[in-house]
Design an enzyme around this catalytic site. Structure first.
Site: not given
Ligand code: B12
Ligand code: SF4
Ligand code: SF4
Length: 324
Positions: A131, A185, A191, A195, A211
């Site tokens: 990460d 997809c 999605c 959102c 976000c």
């Protein structure tokens, strides 16, 4: 030491998927600078500082030939936030319920690299990252055949779904590489539609400044007024764009004790969270990925979510379908 042996050993260490990508300047990596220029990184200054290195793993390990990418399922048997009809229930992102993945996966990745060094007849250069390293993990995951980058920008593995942590070992070994994953997809856009803050501004393009994950985890200072209502009951991160994804409808669950929800966060309500003392919150944050916001940041989020829970339905200006 072959690619198959490395993958088999990765599995024995608890990784759920492992693939190998060539160390190259893949086309998708070029999008990164444009993304920064559009301001989509918000206040995440480290993404600007590391842009040069992120453009190609060979800027990190000049002798790099391959990138070994692992995926680890962190999904557990608790319901999705989108299944919860109670606005008083705090939503905490699934990845943050258990122990800090940087520590847990970091140790496993270290063990994989140590095993490779023992097995290899020749010394080799390598760096392992979970990460926080200057590596576009999702791009290399796609080229390692671990999964495709979905319209929600997450890596989706056809068998595991997207509730996975990624990690990477950049190395100078000329290992046999995998085929890249294919985009599956199709015509779906669930999605983007779900959102709560319209942060997915185009398929595969996320504006962090909108976000909820960024607003509740990365942003220091106040959450901008214009986004507060849409944050709903999310007090740490957001999973909505993954919860609605059909590839997560029957996603496997992990029984790894590391990812099971800590009692402090397990289906907790906002009132209980608000009443916790600083010492109690600090104790619950210890060894958890949620320590990133510290107690102060968590309190800011709990206050916003509590205001939202108390708000009258007419107060909600943006899509509130996820608030339940
Ligand atoms: C910064 C960051 C964030 C930011 C920005 C997220 C984002 N979508 O960019 C914020 C704080 C918002 C965030 C949120 C989350 N994150 Co985060 N995050 C990162 C981090 C550190 C860097 C990602 C980054 O560089 N983003 C910038 C974009 C531009 O780069 P990218 O994601 O690599 O995308 C590439 C491709 O998608 C491609 N591309 C994208 N769009 C397009 C369009 C075109 C036309 C083209 C050609 C190419 C292209 O270009 C990009 C590279 O140049 C990575 C770890 C890492 N080192 O990679 C974790 C990581 C992506 N995060 C992760 C997680 C778990 C989350 C959350 C689920 C946490 C939560 N529940 O709240 C959410 C998910 C939100 C979402 N839908 O992405 C996991 C994702 C695992 C997975 N299955 O994909 C990662 C990989 C950490 C890990 N080691 O496991 N995150
Ligand atoms: S994590 Fe939440 S706010 Fe961010 S893009 Fe996904 S659904 Fe939108
Ligand atoms: S919800 Fe649909 S469009 Fe979005 S990532 Fe999942 S499959 Fe792709």
């Amino acid at each position: 030491m072959t690619s198959s042996e490395i993958k088999a050993h990765a599995r024995s260490l608890g990784f759920d998927a492992c693939g190998i990508a060539p160390a190259a300047d893949h086309a998708e990596l070029r999008f990164y600078r444009e993304w920064l220029d559009r301001g989509y990184a918000g206040e995440m200054a480290y993404l600007h500082r590391t842009a040069e290195r992120r453009a190609d793993v060979r800027n990190v390990v000049p002798s790099a030939r391959t990138v070994i990418v692992t995926a680890t399922v962190y999904n557990t048997d608790r319901p999705y936030s989108t299944e919860c009809a109670d606005p008083g229930r705090a939503h905490i992102a699934r990845y943050a319920w258990g122990d800090d993945y940087h520590d847990v996966i970091g140790a496993r990745l270290g063990a994989l690299l140590a095993w490779m060094r023992e097995r290899s007849p020749e010394p080799f250069d390598a760096r392992a990252y979970v990460d926080t390293g200057p590596v576009q993990e999702r791009v290399y995951a796609q080229y390692a055949g671990v999964g495709w980058i979905g319209k929600n920008t997450c890596v989706i593995n056809p068998e595991l779904g997207s509730w996975v942590f990624l990690a990477a070992i950049i190395c100078s070994l000329p290992l046999a590489v995998d085929r890249p994953s294919l985009d599956q997809c199709g015509t779906c856009s669930l999605c983007l539609d779900a959102c709560p803050t319209q942060a997915l501004v185009a398929p595969g393009v996320l504006d962090s400044t909108r976000c909820i994950s960024y607003l509740t985890i990365e942003l220091r200072g106040d959450i901008p007024e214009e986004h507060r209502l849409a944050v709903g009951s999310h007090v740490y991160g957001c999973d909505v764009c993954q919860e609605v994804c059909p590839w997560n409808a029957a996603a496997p669950r992990s029984d790894d004790p590391a990812w099971q929800p800590r009692s402090a966060w397990d289906r907790v309500d906002l009132r209980t969270l608000s009443r916790q003392s600083d010492d109690e919150l600090a104790a619950a944050l210890r060894g958890s990925p949620m320590r990133r916001t510290k107690v102060h940041g968590l309190r800011r989020n709990i206050a916003v979510a509590s205001d939202n829970a108390a708000a009258k339905p007419g107060d909600v200006q943006t899509t509130d379908s996820q608030r339940g």
